[in-house]
Design a protein around this motif. Structure first.
Motif, PDB file in Angstrom:
ATOM      1  N   LYS A 191     -11.648   8.293  16.545  1.00  0.00           N
ATOM      2  CA  LYS A 191     -11.764   9.717  16.859  1.00  0.00           C
ATOM      3  C   LYS A 191     -12.014  10.492  15.575  1.00  0.00           C
ATOM      4  O   LYS A 191     -11.417  10.179  14.537  1.00  0.00           O
ATOM      5  N   PRO A 192     -12.861  11.512  15.614  1.00  0.00           N
ATOM      6  CA  PRO A 192     -12.998  12.378  14.438  1.00  0.00           C
ATOM      7  C   PRO A 192     -11.622  12.925  14.051  1.00  0.00           C
ATOM      8  O   PRO A 192     -10.805  13.241  14.916  1.00  0.00           O
ATOM      9  N   GLY A 193     -11.383  12.993  12.759  1.00  0.00           N
ATOM     10  CA  GLY A 193     -10.094  13.474  12.265  1.00  0.00           C
ATOM     11  C   GLY A 193      -9.133  12.361  11.931  1.00  0.00           C
ATOM     12  O   GLY A 193      -8.083  12.593  11.331  1.00  0.00           O
ATOM     13  N   GLU A 194      -9.491  11.132  12.327  1.00  0.00           N
ATOM     14  CA  GLU A 194      -8.608  10.009  12.040  1.00  0.00           C
ATOM     15  C   GLU A 194      -8.619   9.682  10.550  1.00  0.00           C
ATOM     16  O   GLU A 194      -9.630   9.817   9.868  1.00  0.00           O
ATOM     17  N   ASN A 195      -7.484   9.252  10.038  1.00  0.00           N
ATOM     18  CA  ASN A 195      -7.354   8.866   8.638  1.00  0.00           C
ATOM     19  C   ASN A 195      -7.951   7.470   8.452  1.00  0.00           C
ATOM     20  O   ASN A 195      -7.677   6.562   9.229  1.00  0.00           O
ATOM     21  N   LEU A 196      -8.753   7.306   7.400  1.00  0.00           N
ATOM     22  CA  LEU A 196      -9.463   6.037   7.198  1.00  0.00           C
ATOM     23  C   LEU A 196      -8.504   4.879   6.914  1.00  0.00           C
ATOM     24  O   LEU A 196      -8.689   3.783   7.428  1.00  0.00           O
ATOM     25  N   ARG A 197      -7.473   5.111   6.119  1.00  0.00           N
ATOM     26  CA  ARG A 197      -6.492   4.041   5.852  1.00  0.00           C
ATOM     27  C   ARG A 197      -5.808   3.612   7.146  1.00  0.00           C
ATOM     28  O   ARG A 197      -5.650   2.417   7.406  1.00  0.00           O
ATOM     29  N   ASP A 198      -5.409   4.594   7.940  1.00  0.00           N
ATOM     30  CA  ASP A 198      -4.745   4.270   9.209  1.00  0.00           C
ATOM     31  C   ASP A 198      -5.651   3.428  10.097  1.00  0.00           C
ATOM     32  O   ASP A 198      -5.199   2.483  10.739  1.00  0.00           O
ATOM     33  N   LEU A 199      -6.952   3.785  10.109  1.00  0.00           N
ATOM     34  CA  LEU A 199      -7.896   3.037  10.941  1.00  0.00           C
ATOM     35  C   LEU A 199      -8.013   1.586  10.455  1.00  0.00           C
ATOM     36  O   LEU A 199      -7.978   0.655  11.263  1.00  0.00           O
ATOM     37  N   VAL A 200      -8.150   1.408   9.154  1.00  0.00           N
ATOM     38  CA  VAL A 200      -8.297   0.052   8.599  1.00  0.00           C
ATOM     39  C   VAL A 200      -7.069  -0.787   8.942  1.00  0.00           C
ATOM     40  O   VAL A 200      -7.183  -1.950   9.366  1.00  0.00           O
ATOM     41  N   ILE A 201      -5.911  -0.206   8.780  1.00  0.00           N
ATOM     42  CA  ILE A 201      -4.673  -0.950   9.065  1.00  0.00           C
ATOM     43  C   ILE A 201      -4.556  -1.242  10.555  1.00  0.00           C
ATOM     44  O   ILE A 201      -4.212  -2.361  10.952  1.00  0.00           O
ATOM     45  N   LYS A 202      -4.882  -0.252  11.381  1.00  0.00           N
ATOM     46  CA  LYS A 202      -4.816  -0.452  12.838  1.00  0.00           C
ATOM     47  C   LYS A 202      -5.725  -1.592  13.282  1.00  0.00           C
ATOM     48  O   LYS A 202      -5.385  -2.362  14.176  1.00  0.00           O
ATOM     49  N   GLU A 203      -6.883  -1.697  12.620  1.00  0.00           N
ATOM     50  CA  GLU A 203      -7.841  -2.748  12.977  1.00  0.00           C
ATOM     51  C   GLU A 203      -7.526  -4.085  12.315  1.00  0.00           C
ATOM     52  O   GLU A 203      -8.280  -5.051  12.442  1.00  0.00           O
ATOM     53  N   LYS A 204      -6.451  -4.117  11.530  1.00  0.00           N
ATOM     54  CA  LYS A 204      -6.010  -5.338  10.834  1.00  0.00           C
ATOM     55  C   LYS A 204      -7.072  -5.860   9.855  1.00  0.00           C
ATOM     56  O   LYS A 204      -7.255  -7.069   9.701  1.00  0.00           O
ATOM     57  N   LEU A 205      -7.762  -4.926   9.202  1.00  0.00           N
ATOM     58  CA  LEU A 205      -8.722  -5.287   8.153  1.00  0.00           C
ATOM     59  C   LEU A 205      -7.980  -5.272   6.820  1.00  0.00           C
ATOM     60  O   LEU A 205      -6.944  -4.620   6.684  1.00  0.00           O
ATOM     61  N   GLN A 206      -8.533  -5.954   5.835  1.00  0.00           N
ATOM     62  CA  GLN A 206      -7.867  -6.014   4.536  1.00  0.00           C
ATOM     63  C   GLN A 206      -8.339  -4.853   3.665  1.00  0.00           C
ATOM     64  O   GLN A 206      -9.483  -4.813   3.233  1.00  0.00           O
ATOM     65  N   LEU A 207      -7.453  -3.920   3.422  1.00  0.00           N
ATOM     66  CA  LEU A 207      -7.768  -2.750   2.604  1.00  0.00           C
ATOM     67  C   LEU A 207      -7.455  -2.995   1.140  1.00  0.00           C
ATOM     68  O   LEU A 207      -8.150  -2.502   0.260  1.00  0.00           O
ATOM     69  N   TYR A 208      -6.416  -3.741   0.887  1.00  0.00           N
ATOM     70  CA  TYR A 208      -5.890  -3.854  -0.462  1.00  0.00           C
ATOM     71  C   TYR A 208      -6.287  -5.149  -1.146  1.00  0.00           C
ATOM     72  O   TYR A 208      -6.341  -6.208  -0.531  1.00  0.00           O
ATOM     73  N   GLY A 209      -6.524  -5.047  -2.451  1.00  0.00           N
ATOM     74  CA  GLY A 209      -6.614  -6.219  -3.296  1.00  0.00           C
ATOM     75  C   GLY A 209      -5.194  -6.685  -3.603  1.00  0.00           C
ATOM     76  O   GLY A 209      -4.220  -6.150  -3.052  1.00  0.00           O
ATOM     77  N   LEU A 210      -5.072  -7.646  -4.503  1.00  0.00           N
ATOM     78  CA  LEU A 210      -3.768  -8.250  -4.794  1.00  0.00           C
ATOM     79  C   LEU A 210      -2.744  -7.202  -5.240  1.00  0.00           C
ATOM     80  O   LEU A 210      -1.603  -7.195  -4.769  1.00  0.00           O
ATOM     81  N   LYS A 211      -3.159  -6.302  -6.135  1.00  0.00           N
ATOM     82  CA  LYS A 211      -2.236  -5.283  -6.644  1.00  0.00           C
ATOM     83  C   LYS A 211      -1.680  -4.428  -5.501  1.00  0.00           C
ATOM     84  O   LYS A 211      -0.486  -4.147  -5.450  1.00  0.00           O
ATOM     85  N   GLY A 212      -2.564  -4.048  -4.580  1.00  0.00           N
ATOM     86  CA  GLY A 212      -2.133  -3.223  -3.459  1.00  0.00           C
ATOM     87  C   GLY A 212      -1.307  -3.993  -2.450  1.00  0.00           C
ATOM     88  O   GLY A 212      -0.420  -3.427  -1.802  1.00  0.00           O
ATOM     89  N   ILE A 213      -1.594  -5.286  -2.313  1.00  0.00           N
ATOM     90  CA  ILE A 213      -0.797  -6.116  -1.394  1.00  0.00           C
ATOM     91  C   ILE A 213       0.627  -6.225  -1.936  1.00  0.00           C
ATOM     92  O   ILE A 213       1.607  -6.126  -1.205  1.00  0.00           O
ATOM     93  N   LEU A 214       0.720  -6.418  -3.264  1.00  0.00           N
ATOM     94  CA  LEU A 214       2.040  -6.574  -3.878  1.00  0.00           C
ATOM     95  C   LEU A 214       2.837  -5.273  -3.849  1.00  0.00           C
ATOM     96  O   LEU A 214       4.060  -5.290  -3.804  1.00  0.00           O
ATOM     97  N   GLY A 215       2.128  -4.156  -3.901  1.00  0.00           N
ATOM     98  CA  GLY A 215       2.837  -2.885  -3.861  1.00  0.00           C
ATOM     99  C   GLY A 215       1.870  -1.733  -3.743  1.00  0.00           C
ATOM    100  O   GLY A 215       1.025  -1.552  -4.616  1.00  0.00           O
ATOM    101  N   ASN A 216       1.948  -0.996  -2.663  1.00  0.00           N
ATOM    102  CA  ASN A 216       1.139   0.221  -2.530  1.00  0.00           C
ATOM    103  C   ASN A 216       2.064   1.362  -2.127  1.00  0.00           C
ATOM    104  O   ASN A 216       3.213   1.146  -1.760  1.00  0.00           O
ATOM    105  N   CYS A 217       1.530   2.549  -2.199  1.00  0.00           N
ATOM    106  CA  CYS A 217       2.378   3.737  -1.994  1.00  0.00           C
ATOM    107  C   CYS A 217       2.493   4.128  -0.523  1.00  0.00           C
ATOM    108  O   CYS A 217       3.095   5.159  -0.211  1.00  0.00           O
ATOM    109  N   GLY A 218       1.899   3.346   0.347  1.00  0.00           N
ATOM    110  CA  GLY A 218       2.018   3.638   1.777  1.00  0.00           C
ATOM    111  C   GLY A 218       1.194   4.822   2.241  1.00  0.00           C
ATOM    112  O   GLY A 218       1.456   5.400   3.281  1.00  0.00           O
ATOM    113  N   GLY A 219       0.212   5.187   1.419  1.00  0.00           N
ATOM    114  CA  GLY A 219      -0.681   6.269   1.828  1.00  0.00           C
ATOM    115  C   GLY A 219      -0.350   7.614   1.215  1.00  0.00           C
ATOM    116  O   GLY A 219      -0.860   8.637   1.668  1.00  0.00           O
ATOM    117  N   ALA A 220       0.452   7.613   0.173  1.00  0.00           N
ATOM    118  CA  ALA A 220       0.871   8.876  -0.452  1.00  0.00           C
ATOM    119  C   ALA A 220      -0.083   9.356  -1.543  1.00  0.00           C
ATOM    120  O   ALA A 220       0.151  10.382  -2.161  1.00  0.00           O
TER     121      ALA A 220
END
Ligand code: FES
Length: 120
Positions: free
Chosen positions: A16-45
């Motif tokens: 839907k228009p207005g959807e957050n891109l990170r939320d969409l990637v995670i919802k679709e179970k796609l890999q957004l993060y490289g190793l650094k982000g997998i080990l620790g990311n800010c959760g979208g902050a």
């Protein structure tokens, strides 16, 4: 509904228009993060700079404008990079996840993605 074409994964995802891109990637179970982000990311902050995507096609205003956080965090990055957590979807777009480690066949994937009509 609008479409995000993920060129690394070779899939089109409806959203839907207005959807957050990170939320969409995670919802679709796609890999957004490289190793650094997998080990620790800010959760979208908008603090960790690990949710990079690059915008590879689509209308100019298909995504929300850069936020002040992105203007700071993306200073030394290519102009087409975004932080997925800061990005809202306006209309259809072509996206590469993890542009910091591009696939070896990136040019071929881009060409293929651009040759298929992108729904509005
Ligand atoms: S998830 Fe940390 S900056 Fe986007």
């Amino acid at each position: 509904m609008t479409t995000i074409r993920f060129i690394r994964e070779g899939i089109d995802v409806q959203c839907k228009p207005g959807e957050n891109l990170r939320d969409l990637v995670i919802k679709e179970k796609l890999q957004l993060y490289g190793l650094k982000g997998i080990l620790g990311n800010c959760g979208g902050a908008g603090q960790c700079s690990t949710c990079f995507v690059s915008v590879e096609g689509g209308p100019k205003n298909s995504l929300s404008p850069l936020t002040p956080v992105e203007e700071e965090k993306l200073k030394n990055r290519p102009e087409n990079w975004r932080l997925a957590c800061q990005t809202l979807i306006n209309s259809s777009s072509i996206i590469l996840t993890k542009p910091q480690s591009p696939p070896p066949n990136l040019e071929l994937l881009k060409e293929s993605a651009e040759n298929k009509k992108l729904p509005r």
